[in-house]
Design a protein around this motif. Structure first.
Motif, short mmCIF file in Angstrom:
data_model
loop_
_atom_site.label_atom_id
_atom_site.label_comp_id
_atom_site.label_asym_id
_atom_site.label_seq_id
_atom_site.Cartn_x
_atom_site.Cartn_y
_atom_site.Cartn_z
N ASP A 67 0.83 -1.21 0.00
CA ASP A 67 0.00 0.00 0.00
C ASP A 67 0.86 1.26 0.00
N ALA A 68 1.90 1.26 0.84
CA ALA A 68 2.79 2.42 0.90
C ALA A 68 3.65 2.52 -0.36
N THR A 69 4.10 1.38 -0.88
CA THR A 69 4.91 1.39 -2.09
C THR A 69 4.13 1.97 -3.27
N ARG A 70 2.84 1.67 -3.33
CA ARG A 70 2.00 2.20 -4.42
C ARG A 70 1.98 3.73 -4.38
N GLN A 71 1.96 4.31 -3.17
CA GLN A 71 1.97 5.77 -3.06
C GLN A 71 3.27 6.35 -3.62
N VAL A 72 4.38 5.68 -3.33
CA VAL A 72 5.66 6.13 -3.88
C VAL A 72 5.65 6.03 -5.40
N ARG A 73 5.14 4.92 -5.92
CA ARG A 73 5.11 4.74 -7.37
C ARG A 73 4.30 5.83 -8.06
N GLN A 74 3.21 6.23 -7.45
CA GLN A 74 2.36 7.26 -8.05
C GLN A 74 3.06 8.61 -8.11
N ALA A 75 4.09 8.81 -7.26
CA ALA A 75 4.81 10.08 -7.22
C ALA A 75 6.15 10.03 -7.93
N ALA A 76 6.51 8.88 -8.51
CA ALA A 76 7.89 8.66 -8.98
C ALA A 76 8.14 9.09 -10.41
N ASN A 77 7.25 9.86 -10.98
CA ASN A 77 7.47 10.45 -12.31
C ASN A 77 7.73 9.40 -13.38
N GLY A 78 7.09 8.24 -13.22
CA GLY A 78 7.12 7.24 -14.28
C GLY A 78 8.32 6.33 -14.31
N ILE A 79 9.27 6.49 -13.39
CA ILE A 79 10.41 5.57 -13.40
C ILE A 79 10.05 4.31 -12.61
N PRO A 80 10.70 3.17 -12.89
CA PRO A 80 10.34 1.92 -12.22
C PRO A 80 10.50 1.98 -10.71
N VAL A 81 9.58 1.32 -10.02
CA VAL A 81 9.62 1.21 -8.57
C VAL A 81 9.66 -0.27 -8.20
N VAL A 82 10.55 -0.60 -7.29
CA VAL A 82 10.75 -1.98 -6.83
C VAL A 82 10.05 -2.14 -5.49
N GLY A 83 9.25 -3.20 -5.36
CA GLY A 83 8.53 -3.46 -4.12
C GLY A 83 8.97 -4.74 -3.45
N VAL A 84 8.89 -4.75 -2.13
CA VAL A 84 9.22 -5.94 -1.34
C VAL A 84 8.14 -6.14 -0.29
N GLY A 85 8.29 -7.17 0.54
CA GLY A 85 7.38 -7.36 1.66
C GLY A 85 6.81 -8.75 1.79
N ARG A 86 7.65 -9.75 2.00
CA ARG A 86 7.24 -11.15 2.17
C ARG A 86 6.43 -11.64 0.99
N ILE A 87 6.88 -11.33 -0.20
CA ILE A 87 6.27 -11.88 -1.41
C ILE A 87 7.03 -13.16 -1.71
N VAL A 88 6.34 -14.31 -1.60
CA VAL A 88 7.06 -15.58 -1.66
C VAL A 88 6.59 -16.52 -2.76
N THR A 89 5.48 -16.19 -3.42
CA THR A 89 5.01 -17.06 -4.50
C THR A 89 4.89 -16.28 -5.79
N PRO A 90 4.98 -16.95 -6.94
CA PRO A 90 4.79 -16.26 -8.22
C PRO A 90 3.42 -15.61 -8.34
N ALA A 91 2.39 -16.25 -7.78
CA ALA A 91 1.05 -15.68 -7.85
C ALA A 91 0.97 -14.36 -7.10
N GLU A 92 1.63 -14.30 -5.93
CA GLU A 92 1.66 -13.04 -5.18
C GLU A 92 2.39 -11.96 -5.97
#
Length: 672
Positions: A284-309
């Motif tokens: 949720d917080a990463t999405r806010q950063v992405r919306q303000a990042a002027n179109g450059i790629p944003v990398v997210g983390v946070g216990r993402i452990v499966t391909p579906a996630e």
């Protein structure tokens, strides 16, 4: 280029530009400590470690953080990015990683106040003299000359990264409460000069470092930043603050991506949380950063452990890359298996934080159920060789060590039979997983069980394999993985002379159980239960949680100065204490159990000698260690002189942890 049109994960496996370069997919191995460093430089073990992940499809690898100045040495096993000796090591790693098509980045960093001076011998540096809640050492408030030295350290890092053939630099210290985070946050920056006060001033050093990094890297290398998207504490920077900071940095045109994380040392479970933290909790917080990042790629983390996630968050626009550390420690083949739509084959990260515990003990990176982690040269993929001659192999005991031995032996071509006296495989893993917070541990048992079944192992449940039967059936090699049984004699390490003598009075009562029996017992624990912990590990708190989850009012007593101090290694002692207190547990420390009489437990204060009685307990559970069940091994051992191979592993060798059992099972099977 891979055809993603039929993939169940089309976004995950689509390429994307990062500044001047293209990543082959959206997977990113985020930086993490390994303790593979020697003499402050990377080693050949790093080459194998990163190449192992690159060969299986990871698109981008950020190597572990490296100190830009000698005042950032939390321990001796840290690389110095400003040291020119790093250049040839970069070249080795880059050659190995580039051979497999991955991009490779350096991560310069400074801890600031979040360290002490023990290893470095130098004062701790910070923007202001505000001590860290973990290390509690008063820092030196940095002078302008000190700031100049830090900026130069980052510049040298970028210069060496270019000379070393890396693809780019990820400027760190803005995440996790490190030095640049300390400059940015009004909670830790109390300066009244050009580097304090307004956001523009607090951002000044960051922008100067980014500018210096870009000057050294030039336009043909990637420059990125690692930031928080939420500090997660009062007075710190929250998602809206970080979104504004990201917007200002990206508007400069100097950086090619933003990588987001969470937390500071005030709340380290936001950085690397143990189970049962919700997967994707940072998004949720990463999405806010992405919306303000002027179109450059944003990398997210946070216990993402499966391909579906991963696919879910990418497709939803939460981030442009999914970064993983622990998931790729657990299974370096994660990306390749996902690409083949073999998600069920991925060895799952179960959030046990054994990787953190290993580092805390000043040992190289490890995983609770990937024995190759940190040992890729010896145990990594493609190192397992077929046996010269297939043998008839028996593995006795279906816990994690026994299953690992059976799997590896079968993969080497042996005909393997796995005997388990119980009605299911998994051993103590299945016992521990009865506690609600440890449910993810089932991933270890379930994955191993699925693998041994797929490998064709003959699994025989509810079967006691004694020496007579094994010898009569003509097994040529036998792995004894018969585990251990919890002790209930009542003695702690305070009384070594009594350990094998008469038990403590009252411990033979029917309401007194070992912790294994308490987890195994089908009967309810009663209204009130006492857990007496003599070890200080996780066994006691897991048992207490399970009993409380069954409706018991639980009191936790230990002779130690605090409950479960060993949880410091996995960093989740605060999280665990909070959970147990919310469940109604009461704690008492510094008390030695002296006897049990009916529903009463008698204690001695180990410092004053005062007697304390606690009564009214329906169940009294003793957490005092375990006894190796090694009788079968000692019966079979004389047969080794006649050519029989007999291996003793796991708790049957010495009661310890799942990681030891799994590692020993792997090594034993490789030796057959």
């Amino acid at each position: 280029m891979q055809d993603t049109s039929k993939s169940p994960y089309p976004t995950l496996f689509s390429p994307i530009r990062i500044g001047p370069k293209t990543a082959r997919n959206r997977t990113w191995m985020s930086a993490h400590a390994t303790l593979l460093v020697k003499d402050h430089v990377f080693t050949d073990a790093h080459v194998a470690y990163y190449a192992e992940r690159a060969k299986h499809g990871v698109a981008v690898i950020t190597m572990e953080c490296m100190a830009v100045h000698e005042t950032s040495l939390p321990y001796r096993g840290k690389a110095l990015s400003f040291d020119p000796r790093m250049v040839p090591q970069y070249q080795k790693i880059a050659a190995a990683v580039h051979e497999h098509g991955a991009l490779l980045l350096a991560q310069p960093w400074h801890r600031g106040r979040e360290t002490n001076s023990v290893a470095s011998g130098a004062p701790v540096w910070a923007p202001s003299a505000v001590p860290c809640a973990v290390y509690r050492e008063m820092p030196h408030a940095m002078t302008v000359e000190d700031i100049d030295a830090i900026r130069e350290g980052y510049r040298l890092t970028a210069r060496h990264a270019r000379s070393g053939g890396l693809d780019g630099v990820e400027v760190h210290s803005m995440a996790h409460g490190y030095l640049l985070n300390q400059f940015l946050s009004p909670a830790t920056n109390h300066r009244n000069d050009a580097f304090g006060g307004s956001l523009e001033n607090r951002l000044r050093l960051v922008m100067e470092i980014i500018q210096a990094t870009r000057e050294e890297c030039g336009p043909d290398m990637i420059v990125g930043v690692r930031i928080n998207s939420d500090d997660g504490h009062k007075g710190g920077l929250r998602p809206a603050d970080w979104a504004e900071i990201a917007g200002r940095m990206t508007a400069s045109g100097l950086i090619d991506y933003v990588s987001c994380s969470h937390g500071t040392y005030l709340n380290r479970m936001l950085i690397y949380p143990t189970s049962p933290e919700s997967h994707g909790y940072q998004m949720d917080a990463t999405r806010q950063v992405r919306q303000a990042a002027n179109g450059i790629p944003v990398v997210g983390v946070g216990r993402i452990v499966t391909p579906a996630e991963a696919e879910k968050h990418l497709a939803a626009g939460d981030c442009d890359f999914v970064a993983m550390a622990r998931a790729l420690i657990a299974d370096p083949e994660w990306v390749a298996k996902a690409a083949r739509d073999e998600g069920a084959e991925i060895r799952p990260c179960v959030g046990a934080n054994w990787c953190m515990t290993s580092i805390f003990a000043q040992a190289p990176i490890a995983c609770i159920h990937n024995p190759a982690a940190g040992n890729e040269k010896e145990l990594g993929t493609f190192t397992l060789k077929r046996a010269e001659r297939a043998k008839k192999v028996a593995v006795v005991g279906g816990g994690p060590g026994g299953m690992r031995a059976a799997l590896t032996a079968a993969q080497r071509g042996h005909a393997v039979t796995l005997f388990e006296r119980g009605h299911e495989l998994g051993g103590q893993i299945r016992l521990w997983s009865r506690a609600p917070s440890r449910r993810e541990l089932l991933g270890i048992a379930d994955w191993l069980e699925g693998q041994v079944t797929k490998a064709g192992v003959d699994i025989r449940l509810q079967t006691i394999a004694d020496a007579e039967m094994l010898l009569a059936d003509g097994y040529e090699a036998i792995v004894v993985a018969t585990g251990s049984q919890g002790l209930r004699h009542g003695w702690t390490p305070l009384r070594p002379q009594n350990w094998n003598g008469a038990p403590l009075p009252g411990t033979d009562q029917p309401n007194v159980l070992s912790y294994m029996d308490a987890l195994r017992e089908p009967r309810a624990p009663g209204r009130r239960a006492l857990v007496y912990d003599g070890l200080g590990g996780r066994q006691g708190v897991v048992t207490a949680e399970y009993l409380a989850s069954q409706g018991a009012e639980v009191e936790f007593v230990t002779w130690l100065g605090q409950a479960a101090p060993d949880l410091a290694g996995s960093r989740d002692w605060g999280k665990t204490y909070g959970m147990l207190r919310r469940m109604g547990l009461r704690f008492a420390t510094d008390l030695e159990l002296t006897r049990i009489a009916g529903d009463a437990a008698h204690f001695r204060d180990i410092y004053t000698g005062d007697e304390i009685v606690k009564d009214g307990f329906d169940s009294i559970v003793l957490v005092l260690g375990a006894e190796a069940q090694d009788a079968l091994f000692h019966t079979l051992a004389p047969k080794r002189a006649e050519g029989l191979t007999v291996k003793l592993i796991g708790d049957a060798l010495a009661p310890r942890r799942a990681d030891a059992a799994i590692r020993e099972g792997e090594i034993a099977a490789r030796a057959i």
